[in-house]
Design a protein around this motif. Structure first.
Motif, mmCIF file in Angstrom:
data_model
loop_
_atom_site.group_PDB
_atom_site.id
_atom_site.type_symbol
_atom_site.label_atom_id
_atom_site.label_comp_id
_atom_site.label_asym_id
_atom_site.label_seq_id
_atom_site.Cartn_x
_atom_site.Cartn_y
_atom_site.Cartn_z
ATOM 1 N N VAL A 98 -5.242 -1.946 -0.890
ATOM 2 C CA VAL A 98 -5.569 -0.437 -0.781
ATOM 3 C C VAL A 98 -6.906 -0.096 -0.235
ATOM 4 O O VAL A 98 -7.303 0.663 0.720
ATOM 5 C CB VAL A 98 -4.993 0.300 -1.904
ATOM 6 C CG1 VAL A 98 -5.706 1.983 -1.768
ATOM 7 C CG2 VAL A 98 -3.688 0.373 -2.159
ATOM 8 N N GLN A 99 -8.063 -0.910 -0.940
ATOM 9 C CA GLN A 99 -9.399 -0.533 -0.772
ATOM 10 C C GLN A 99 -9.496 -1.184 0.724
ATOM 11 O O GLN A 99 -10.263 -0.484 1.566
ATOM 12 C CB GLN A 99 -10.110 -1.440 -1.455
ATOM 13 C CG GLN A 99 -10.009 -0.932 -3.106
ATOM 14 C CD GLN A 99 -10.397 0.568 -3.040
ATOM 15 O OE1 GLN A 99 -11.502 0.878 -2.885
ATOM 16 N NE2 GLN A 99 -9.676 1.502 -3.875
ATOM 17 N N GLN A 100 -9.065 -2.363 1.171
ATOM 18 C CA GLN A 100 -9.157 -2.782 2.473
ATOM 19 C C GLN A 100 -8.830 -1.814 3.485
ATOM 20 O O GLN A 100 -9.382 -1.448 4.531
ATOM 21 C CB GLN A 100 -8.678 -3.851 2.653
ATOM 22 C CG GLN A 100 -8.761 -4.756 3.942
ATOM 23 C CD GLN A 100 -7.935 -6.069 4.144
ATOM 24 O OE1 GLN A 100 -7.606 -6.564 2.954
ATOM 25 N NE2 GLN A 100 -7.554 -6.448 5.417
ATOM 26 N N PHE A 101 -7.548 -1.339 3.402
ATOM 27 C CA PHE A 101 -7.179 -0.308 4.368
ATOM 28 C C PHE A 101 -7.890 0.886 4.522
ATOM 29 O O PHE A 101 -7.877 1.654 5.430
ATOM 30 C CB PHE A 101 -5.496 -0.237 4.324
ATOM 31 C CG PHE A 101 -4.557 -1.327 4.754
ATOM 32 C CD1 PHE A 101 -4.405 -1.514 6.030
ATOM 33 C CD2 PHE A 101 -4.219 -2.310 3.810
ATOM 34 C CE1 PHE A 101 -3.681 -2.518 6.665
ATOM 35 C CE2 PHE A 101 -3.363 -3.430 4.356
ATOM 36 C CZ PHE A 101 -3.072 -3.556 5.829
ATOM 37 N N GLY A 102 -8.072 1.450 3.095
ATOM 38 C CA GLY A 102 -8.934 2.449 3.167
ATOM 39 C C GLY A 102 -10.259 2.461 3.774
ATOM 40 O O GLY A 102 -10.539 3.532 4.526
ATOM 41 N N ARG A 103 -10.959 1.429 3.649
ATOM 42 C CA ARG A 103 -12.128 1.031 4.252
ATOM 43 C C ARG A 103 -12.010 1.155 5.991
ATOM 44 O O ARG A 103 -12.883 1.772 6.633
ATOM 45 C CB ARG A 103 -12.953 0.030 3.958
ATOM 46 C CG ARG A 103 -13.453 -0.226 2.614
ATOM 47 C CD ARG A 103 -14.360 -1.224 2.201
ATOM 48 N NE ARG A 103 -13.692 -2.375 2.298
ATOM 49 C CZ ARG A 103 -13.334 -2.943 1.001
ATOM 50 N NH1 ARG A 103 -13.389 -2.250 -0.106
ATOM 51 N NH2 ARG A 103 -12.357 -3.997 1.245
ATOM 52 N N GLN A 104 -10.881 0.447 6.292
ATOM 53 C CA GLN A 104 -10.628 0.532 7.796
ATOM 54 C C GLN A 104 -10.185 1.805 8.341
ATOM 55 O O GLN A 104 -10.734 2.408 9.221
ATOM 56 C CB GLN A 104 -9.528 -0.423 8.167
ATOM 57 C CG GLN A 104 -9.558 -1.855 7.820
ATOM 58 C CD GLN A 104 -8.189 -2.648 7.965
ATOM 59 O OE1 GLN A 104 -7.419 -2.201 8.397
ATOM 60 N NE2 GLN A 104 -8.443 -3.958 7.865
ATOM 61 N N ALA A 105 -9.433 2.587 7.453
ATOM 62 C CA ALA A 105 -9.206 4.172 7.969
ATOM 63 C C ALA A 105 -10.420 4.953 8.018
ATOM 64 O O ALA A 105 -10.347 5.785 8.860
ATOM 65 C CB ALA A 105 -8.025 4.856 7.115
ATOM 66 N N MET A 106 -11.222 4.708 7.072
ATOM 67 C CA MET A 106 -12.632 5.738 7.009
ATOM 68 C C MET A 106 -13.542 5.152 8.201
ATOM 69 O O MET A 106 -13.905 6.013 8.962
ATOM 70 C CB MET A 106 -13.257 5.394 5.773
ATOM 71 C CG MET A 106 -12.654 5.992 4.475
ATOM 72 S SD MET A 106 -12.300 7.912 4.864
ATOM 73 C CE MET A 106 -14.067 8.441 5.035
ATOM 74 N N CYS B 259 0.751 -1.147 -0.177
ATOM 75 C CA CYS B 259 0.114 0.124 -0.003
ATOM 76 C C CYS B 259 1.045 1.235 -0.128
ATOM 77 O O CYS B 259 0.244 2.324 -0.579
ATOM 78 C CB CYS B 259 -1.003 0.013 1.398
ATOM 79 S SG CYS B 259 -2.249 -1.038 1.264
ATOM 80 N N TRP C 218 -4.560 -3.365 -5.421
ATOM 81 C CA TRP C 218 -5.709 -2.693 -5.377
ATOM 82 C C TRP C 218 -6.749 -3.071 -4.251
ATOM 83 O O TRP C 218 -7.216 -1.959 -3.600
ATOM 84 C CB TRP C 218 -6.458 -2.663 -6.847
ATOM 85 C CG TRP C 218 -7.421 -1.831 -7.013
ATOM 86 C CD1 TRP C 218 -7.560 -0.471 -7.180
ATOM 87 C CD2 TRP C 218 -9.085 -2.080 -6.610
ATOM 88 N NE1 TRP C 218 -8.789 0.078 -7.363
ATOM 89 C CE2 TRP C 218 -9.561 -0.991 -6.939
ATOM 90 C CE3 TRP C 218 -9.669 -3.030 -6.184
ATOM 91 C CZ2 TRP C 218 -11.044 -0.815 -6.728
ATOM 92 C CZ3 TRP C 218 -10.919 -3.194 -5.994
ATOM 93 C CH2 TRP C 218 -11.707 -2.140 -6.241
ATOM 94 N N LEU D 40 0.961 4.318 -2.902
ATOM 95 C CA LEU D 40 0.964 5.626 -2.842
ATOM 96 C C LEU D 40 1.713 6.479 -3.606
ATOM 97 O O LEU D 40 1.150 7.801 -3.878
ATOM 98 C CB LEU D 40 1.125 6.127 -1.272
ATOM 99 C CG LEU D 40 0.041 5.655 -0.156
ATOM 100 C CD1 LEU D 40 0.743 5.959 1.154
ATOM 101 C CD2 LEU D 40 -1.045 6.244 -0.420
#
Length: 401
Positions: A162-170, A130, A159, A134
């Motif tokens: 990135v989506q997985q960690f993005g959802r966790q961060a949100m 990830c 990809w 960036l």
């Protein structure tokens, strides 16, 4: 005491291949790459040896949540996961209820390692992928990951990471914003040593970003949407080799939101708290003349920060006034008047500029076409009178130009 001879078997075909490749390397590049591969092989072997040793420890089995019977060991079962050192495999004990109750399957050692059922990739490998994504396209990130770790994955896999960690961060961000709205202070990590002694500068602006109407497709008419951006930066004094004292960027954090200022405000407030705005000795807010950003400043930062109108935007308005007034005064070009006005502004004489504009608006010699612009710029300066004290701001630090 553990020695390398214990976990490493130098009689395996894999090691023999490495050794022969190392001996046949004739260039520095091939020698380094081969040594790098050997290092990954050693790391993989050591990790597997250590995991297998840890897994040999006896387990104290819990009771079944359904029937209350104590779980029983069903022996050792292999587990395999992709890591920075490649595929790592080990065996660990697996327990189950003697009555075969549903969901009584237990693997305590997996919980100790922090891995879940069906997980095939280690967190450190996903994190590295990830981080590379960036700064690079997914295809290049995959190639670089292969060069670094010898791990072969697809760009689609990166990809998905990135989506997985993005959802966790949100989700984490939403929880913190909800807690902040209820009056709870967010959990803040300790700041870097002496970071609170450095000036904290907060700047905000808006940009228009083009978006396609259909995700994953280049078809359709581009639609521009507003993105609000805020930058939180720490500035640190530095002395060059020539002895000159300058100020350099030491740390920065970026907050961006696809939406309006109201959507930006809670996220910026949260990040400011994370950056220690309540304990920092000097906080400065810099923005252009947009009313929304200054309303945000008044609501969230005016109590702890000094508000400064960006000098470049302020001088833009002075040029508009000088250009509109044109060459009404003989022997003075708009450029000459603008240079004088800009000098007065930098020296903190904004009151003289406002007074001069007021006089010009009363003069009959002032062109009617120039009066609306002069009046607008005068009002602009009056509104931001407290944000235009550049001579006083200069005393805050040499970094304020």
């Amino acid at each position: 005491m553990l020695t390398l001879k214990e976990p490493l078997d130098f009689d395996t075909p894999e090691w023999q291949d490495f050794y022969e490749k190392l001996q046949s390397s004739v260039s520095r590049a091939s020698l380094v790459l081969t040594a790098w591969q050997i290092g990954l092989w050693v790391a993989k072997t050591l990790v597997e040896h250590h995991l297998n040793q840890q897994a040999q420890r006896p387990e104290r089995w819990e009771c079944c949540a359904a029937c209350g019977k104590q779980l029983e060991s069903k022996g050792f079962v292999s587990r395999r996961i992709l890591t920075l050192a490649g595929w790592v495999e080990w065996k660990r004990r697996v327990g189950r209820c003697p009555n075969r109750c549903v969901k009584s399957h237990s693997v305590p050692f997996d919980a100790v390692l922090g891995i879940v059922a069906y997980q095939q990739t280690s967190m450190e490998l996903m994190r590295l992928g990830c981080l590379l994504a960036l700064f690079l396209p997914f295809e290049l990130a995959v190639q670089l990951l292969k060069q670094l770790c010898g791990v072969c994955i697809s760009d689609d896999t990166v990809w998905q990471w990135v989506q997985q960690f993005g959802r966790q961060a949100m989700r984490q961000l939403d929880r913190e914003l909800e807690a902040l709205a209820k009056g709870s202070e967010p959990s803040v990590e300790p700041l870097e040593a002496r970071l609170d002694t450095l000036p904290l500068v907060i700047a905000a602006d808006g940009v228009s970003v083009p978006f396609r109407p259909y995700p994953g497709s280049t078809k359709g008419k581009i639609r521009f949407r507003e993105v609000k951006i805020a930058l939180l930066a720490r500035l640190k004094p530095h002395q060059t080799r020539s002895g000159k004292h300058v100020t350099r960027l030491h740390q920065r954090r970026l907050v961006a939101v696809l939406g309006n200022i109201e959507a930006l405000q809670p996220r910026l407030h949260l990040e400011a708290l994370r950056q220690g705005i309540t304990t920092t000795t000097q906080v400065v807010w810099i923005s252009d003349g947009a009313r929304g950003f200054w309303r945000l400043f008044e609501q969230s930062f005016a109590a702890v920060a000094v508000g400064i109108l960006d000098f470049y935007h302020a001088t833009q308005h002075l040029w508009q006034a000088a250009e509109a007034y044109s060459q009404t005064v003989a022997g003075r070009t708009p450029q000459q008047w603008f240079q004088r006005l800009r000098h007065q502004l930098r020296q903190g004489s904004v009151h003289h500029i406002i007074k001069e504009f007021s006089h010009l608006l009363k003069y009959a010699s002032t062109p009617d076409a120039a009066k609306p612009t002069l009046k607008r710029v005068r009002q602009y300066l009056q509104i931001h009178l407290q944000h235009l004290k550049y001579r006083q701001f200069k005393q805050l630090g040499s970094w304020i130009k």
